[in-house]
Design a protein around this motif. Structure first.
Motif, PDB file in Angstrom:
ATOM      1  N   SER A 130       0.770  -1.163  -0.010  1.00 22.63           N
ATOM      2  CA  SER A 130      -0.148   0.037   0.075  1.00 22.63           C
ATOM      3  C   SER A 130       0.858   1.271  -0.206  1.00 22.63           C
ATOM      4  O   SER A 130       1.919   1.247   0.556  1.00 22.63           O
ATOM      5  N   ALA A 131       0.290   2.212  -0.705  1.00 22.30           N
ATOM      6  CA  ALA A 131       0.900   3.673  -0.591  1.00 22.30           C
ATOM      7  C   ALA A 131      -0.385   4.374   0.040  1.00 22.30           C
ATOM      8  O   ALA A 131      -1.340   4.384  -0.201  1.00 22.30           O
ATOM      9  N   TYR A 132      -0.043   5.409   0.966  1.00 20.07           N
ATOM     10  CA  TYR A 132      -0.880   6.219   1.539  1.00 20.07           C
ATOM     11  C   TYR A 132      -0.840   7.784   1.140  1.00 20.07           C
ATOM     12  O   TYR A 132       0.449   8.532   1.383  1.00 20.07           O
ATOM     13  N   PHE A 133      -1.682   8.453   0.547  1.00 20.50           N
ATOM     14  CA  PHE A 133      -1.511   9.526  -0.035  1.00 20.50           C
ATOM     15  C   PHE A 133      -2.383  10.435   0.912  1.00 20.50           C
ATOM     16  O   PHE A 133      -3.504  10.253   1.583  1.00 20.50           O
ATOM     17  N   THR A 134      -1.936  11.715   1.276  1.00 16.28           N
ATOM     18  CA  THR A 134      -2.571  12.497   2.092  1.00 16.28           C
ATOM     19  C   THR A 134      -2.549  13.836   1.191  1.00 16.28           C
ATOM     20  O   THR A 134      -1.604  14.483   0.889  1.00 16.28           O
ATOM     21  N   TYR A 151       2.897  11.398   0.094  1.00 17.84           N
ATOM     22  CA  TYR A 151       2.390   9.999   0.338  1.00 17.84           C
ATOM     23  C   TYR A 151       3.636   9.248   0.688  1.00 17.84           C
ATOM     24  O   TYR A 151       4.927   9.736   0.715  1.00 17.84           O
ATOM     25  N   VAL A 152       3.389   8.167   1.314  1.00 21.52           N
ATOM     26  CA  VAL A 152       4.221   7.192   1.966  1.00 21.52           C
ATOM     27  C   VAL A 152       4.022   5.801   1.728  1.00 21.52           C
ATOM     28  O   VAL A 152       2.709   5.582   1.410  1.00 21.52           O
ATOM     29  N   PHE A 153       5.091   4.657   1.823  1.00 20.83           N
ATOM     30  CA  PHE A 153       4.497   3.644   1.322  1.00 20.83           C
ATOM     31  C   PHE A 153       4.467   3.055   2.768  1.00 20.83           C
ATOM     32  O   PHE A 153       5.303   2.988   3.678  1.00 20.83           O
ATOM     33  N   GLU A 154       3.579   1.969   2.716  1.00 15.92           N
ATOM     34  CA  GLU A 154       3.252   0.991   4.166  1.00 15.92           C
ATOM     35  C   GLU A 154       4.845   0.535   4.773  1.00 15.92           C
ATOM     36  O   GLU A 154       5.370   0.307   3.981  1.00 15.92           O
ATOM     37  N   GLY A 155       4.853   0.901   6.055  1.00 17.16           N
ATOM     38  CA  GLY A 155       6.034   0.521   6.787  1.00 17.16           C
ATOM     39  C   GLY A 155       7.211   1.209   6.714  1.00 17.16           C
ATOM     40  O   GLY A 155       8.273   1.070   7.036  1.00 17.16           O
ATOM     41  N   GLN A 156       7.238   2.394   6.087  1.00 15.53           N
ATOM     42  CA  GLN A 156       8.342   3.505   5.476  1.00 15.53           C
ATOM     43  C   GLN A 156       7.879   4.682   6.037  1.00 15.53           C
ATOM     44  O   GLN A 156       6.526   5.257   6.396  1.00 15.53           O
ATOM     45  N   SER A 157       8.890   5.349   6.449  1.00 16.36           N
ATOM     46  CA  SER A 157       8.741   6.735   7.253  1.00 16.36           C
ATOM     47  C   SER A 157       9.022   7.973   6.203  1.00 16.36           C
ATOM     48  O   SER A 157       8.981   9.303   6.466  1.00 16.36           O
ATOM     49  N   LEU A 158       9.854   7.622   4.931  1.00 16.05           N
ATOM     50  CA  LEU A 158      10.135   8.462   3.927  1.00 16.05           C
ATOM     51  C   LEU A 158       8.841   9.060   3.531  1.00 16.05           C
ATOM     52  O   LEU A 158       8.084   8.389   2.849  1.00 16.05           O
ATOM     53  N   ILE A 159       8.524  10.389   3.432  1.00 19.46           N
ATOM     54  CA  ILE A 159       7.662  11.219   2.838  1.00 19.46           C
ATOM     55  C   ILE A 159       8.032  11.656   1.552  1.00 19.46           C
ATOM     56  O   ILE A 159       8.989  12.430   1.199  1.00 19.46           O
ATOM     57  N   HIS A 160       7.212  11.117   0.603  1.00 20.53           N
ATOM     58  CA  HIS A 160       7.403  11.608  -0.722  1.00 20.53           C
ATOM     59  C   HIS A 160       6.375  12.647  -1.067  1.00 20.53           C
ATOM     60  O   HIS A 160       5.289  12.936  -0.858  1.00 20.53           O
ATOM     61  N   ARG A 161       6.870  13.490  -2.276  1.00 19.23           N
ATOM     62  CA  ARG A 161       6.082  14.506  -2.842  1.00 19.23           C
ATOM     63  C   ARG A 161       6.016  14.360  -4.261  1.00 19.23           C
ATOM     64  O   ARG A 161       7.112  13.916  -4.895  1.00 19.23           O
ATOM     65  N   PRO A 162       4.870  14.480  -4.956  1.00 15.68           N
ATOM     66  CA  PRO A 162       4.735  14.383  -6.458  1.00 15.68           C
ATOM     67  C   PRO A 162       5.540  15.316  -7.030  1.00 15.68           C
ATOM     68  O   PRO A 162       5.752  16.430  -6.662  1.00 15.68           O
TER      69      PRO A 162
END
Length: 188
Positions: A130-134, A151-162
């Motif tokens: 899963s990926a969680y988008f906010t 967005y982040v991928f499950e189990g990960q703490s790195l926050i990605h930006r489009p």
């Protein structure tokens, strides 16, 4: 008995520079300058071609504004953004709104994008990633301001930006493999 004596030699040489040799040096300098300029032009054009042809170019979409936002439009925008990612065709995914939070100063819309890797033998896979988008809507921003997406991928703490990170399909496969290894280690 050994003795050491230091001796210095001085030599001087007269050099005559004729006007014709100065002209030759100038011609050599201009040839070198032209050669250097040609080399720089070719290097720059090769670099531009490489950047244009780069298979790891990070892509983004034009995100909607605060005034245009609805929960369904946010979901469609996430789907549109995921289409810019390069991943193998056998991956399937679906996106759904899982939560809306009112934080006083902002609204947070949280979406889940679940990825599966079905095969002919196992159409209903046991593992998923899963990926969680906010999507953050700030109440104090004007309606024409763009929404804030992360967005982040499950189990990960790195926050990605489009538009900032190049997506790698290997991340999804690694998440599913990690879950599979964990499930195998638990006796039922």
């Amino acid at each position: 008995m050994c003795k050491t004596k230091t001796v210095r030699f001085r030599e001087s040489t007269d050099v005559y520079i004729s006007p014709s040799s100065q002209m030759m040096d100038t011609e050599d300098d201009s040839n070198v300058t032209e050669l250097a300029q040609d080399l720089v032009k070719r290097a720059i054009s090769a670099a531009i071609r490489t950047v244009k042809e780069d298979k790891y170019t990070v892509k983004n979409i034009n995100w909607i504004t605060h005034g245009e936002f609805t929960a369904e439009r946010g979901r469609r925008q996430i789907e549109e953004f995921i289409l810019t990612w390069k991943y193998q065709d056998h991956w399937v995914h679906y996106t759904q709104l899982i939560e809306m939070k009112d934080m006083g100063h902002s609204f947070y819309y949280i979406y889940s994008v679940r990825w599966r890797l079905p095969t002919a033998n196992t159409p209903m896979t046991l593992g998923s990633a899963s990926a969680y988008f906010t999507i953050k809507l700030n109440k104090s921003k004007p309606p024409d301001a763009q929404i804030d997406v992360s967005y982040v991928f499950e189990g990960q703490s790195l926050i990605h930006r489009p538009g900032m990170t190049y997506f790698r399909g290997k991340w999804l496969l690694d998440l599913i493999k990690a879950k599979h290894i964990l499930m195998e280690s638990i006796p039922f």
